[in-house]
Design a protein around this motif. Structure first.
Motif, PDB file in Angstrom:
ATOM      1  N   MET A   1       0.847  -1.177   0.000  1.00 59.23           N
ATOM      2  CA  MET A   1       0.000   0.000   0.000  1.00 59.23           C
ATOM      3  C   MET A   1       0.888   1.234   0.000  1.00 59.23           C
ATOM      4  O   MET A   1       1.994   1.207   0.520  1.00 59.23           O
ATOM      5  N   MET A   2       0.380   2.281  -0.615  1.00 58.73           N
ATOM      6  CA  MET A   2       1.111   3.549  -0.623  1.00 58.73           C
ATOM      7  C   MET A   2       0.627   4.377   0.563  1.00 58.73           C
ATOM      8  O   MET A   2      -0.562   4.521   0.788  1.00 58.73           O
ATOM      9  N   VAL A   3       1.601   4.896   1.323  1.00 59.35           N
ATOM     10  CA  VAL A   3       1.305   5.759   2.461  1.00 59.35           C
ATOM     11  C   VAL A   3       2.085   7.046   2.281  1.00 59.35           C
ATOM     12  O   VAL A   3       3.287   7.020   1.994  1.00 59.35           O
ATOM     13  N   LEU A   4       1.396   8.156   2.407  1.00 60.91           N
ATOM     14  CA  LEU A   4       2.027   9.470   2.374  1.00 60.91           C
ATOM     15  C   LEU A   4       2.252   9.885   3.818  1.00 60.91           C
ATOM     16  O   LEU A   4       1.317   9.871   4.625  1.00 60.91           O
ATOM     17  N   ILE A   5       3.484  10.229   4.154  1.00 62.33           N
ATOM     18  CA  ILE A   5       3.812  10.640   5.522  1.00 62.33           C
ATOM     19  C   ILE A   5       4.275  12.084   5.476  1.00 62.33           C
ATOM     20  O   ILE A   5       5.155  12.448   4.692  1.00 62.33           O
ATOM     21  N   GLN A  47       5.206  -3.358   7.783  1.00 61.17           N
ATOM     22  CA  GLN A  47       6.205  -2.291   7.664  1.00 61.17           C
ATOM     23  C   GLN A  47       5.645  -0.955   8.131  1.00 61.17           C
ATOM     24  O   GLN A  47       6.345  -0.175   8.766  1.00 61.17           O
ATOM     25  N   LEU A  48       4.379  -0.690   7.810  1.00 55.89           N
ATOM     26  CA  LEU A  48       3.751   0.551   8.247  1.00 55.89           C
ATOM     27  C   LEU A  48       3.727   0.624   9.759  1.00 55.89           C
ATOM     28  O   LEU A  48       4.090   1.646  10.338  1.00 55.89           O
ATOM     29  N   LYS A  49       3.315  -0.429  10.408  1.00 53.78           N
ATOM     30  CA  LYS A  49       3.260  -0.441  11.863  1.00 53.78           C
ATOM     31  C   LYS A  49       4.646  -0.252  12.462  1.00 53.78           C
ATOM     32  O   LYS A  49       4.825   0.514  13.407  1.00 53.78           O
ATOM     33  N   GLU A  50       5.630  -0.930  11.898  1.00 49.93           N
ATOM     34  CA  GLU A  50       7.020  -0.808  12.348  1.00 49.93           C
ATOM     35  C   GLU A  50       7.501   0.642  12.226  1.00 49.93           C
ATOM     36  O   GLU A  50       8.108   1.187  13.148  1.00 49.93           O
ATOM     37  N   MET A  51       7.218   1.249  11.085  1.00 44.83           N
ATOM     38  CA  MET A  51       7.637   2.628  10.842  1.00 44.83           C
ATOM     39  C   MET A  51       6.936   3.582  11.805  1.00 44.83           C
ATOM     40  O   MET A  51       7.564   4.491  12.355  1.00 44.83           O
ATOM     41  N   GLN A  52       5.638   3.388  12.022  1.00 38.48           N
ATOM     42  CA  GLN A  52       4.904   4.252  12.942  1.00 38.48           C
ATOM     43  C   GLN A  52       5.485   4.175  14.349  1.00 38.48           C
ATOM     44  O   GLN A  52       5.643   5.207  15.007  1.00 38.48           O
ATOM     45  N   ILE A  53       5.805   2.989  14.798  1.00 38.09           N
ATOM     46  CA  ILE A  53       6.386   2.831  16.134  1.00 38.09           C
ATOM     47  C   ILE A  53       7.707   3.587  16.220  1.00 38.09           C
ATOM     48  O   ILE A  53       7.945   4.326  17.178  1.00 38.09           O
ATOM     49  N   TYR A  68      -0.295  10.434   8.631  1.00 35.13           N
ATOM     50  CA  TYR A  68      -0.221   9.281   7.742  1.00 35.13           C
ATOM     51  C   TYR A  68      -1.459   9.294   6.844  1.00 35.13           C
ATOM     52  O   TYR A  68      -2.580   9.302   7.346  1.00 35.13           O
ATOM     53  N   TYR A  69      -1.242   9.285   5.555  1.00 34.15           N
ATOM     54  CA  TYR A  69      -2.344   9.219   4.583  1.00 34.15           C
ATOM     55  C   TYR A  69      -2.224   7.885   3.862  1.00 34.15           C
ATOM     56  O   TYR A  69      -1.289   7.678   3.094  1.00 34.15           O
ATOM     57  N   ARG A  70      -3.152   6.994   4.098  1.00 34.82           N
ATOM     58  CA  ARG A  70      -3.142   5.681   3.457  1.00 34.82           C
ATOM     59  C   ARG A  70      -3.846   5.791   2.101  1.00 34.82           C
ATOM     60  O   ARG A  70      -5.055   5.955   2.044  1.00 34.82           O
ATOM     61  N   LEU A  71      -3.066   5.681   1.037  1.00 36.75           N
ATOM     62  CA  LEU A  71      -3.614   5.790  -0.309  1.00 36.75           C
ATOM     63  C   LEU A  71      -3.985   4.426  -0.874  1.00 36.75           C
ATOM     64  O   LEU A  71      -4.623   4.353  -1.912  1.00 36.75           O
TER      65      LEU A  71
END
Length: 96
Positions: A1-5, A47-53, A68-71
């Protein structure tokens, strides 16, 4: 998934400047900088959860912010680029 941070880190102190560098380095581990405080990250849910932590351990929630914008998986139709700085395709070929 693409996430804009996107992030905004208060840099009025030396500690804030250090946090800003740490946030940017962490984002670089997962994606591509597309503007000063904006990264596009093609990640899976783990990976998203890891990055957020990691990111949320770095920032000071009293003075800094993350968004975080989940595209999603069909992100290509949701992103339009106009102007300077050539866009990129994270799923495309990489020539070295």
């Amino acid at each position: 998934m693409m996430v804009l941070i996107t992030y905004d880190v208060n840099t009025t102190s030396v500690a804030g400047q250090r946090r800003l560098r740490q946030v940017a380095r962490t984002c670089e581990d997962y994606g591509q900088r597309v503007q000063n405080s904006v990264f596009e990250c093609l990640v899976d849910p783990q990976q998203l959860k890891e990055m957020q932590i990691k990111l949320e351990r770095i920032i000071d929630p009293q003075t800094d912010s993350l968004r975080y914008y989940r595209l999603g998986a069909n992100w290509k139709g949701k992103v339009q680029h106009v102007g300077a700085k050539q866009g990129y395709d994270p799923e495309g070929f990489l020539m070295v």
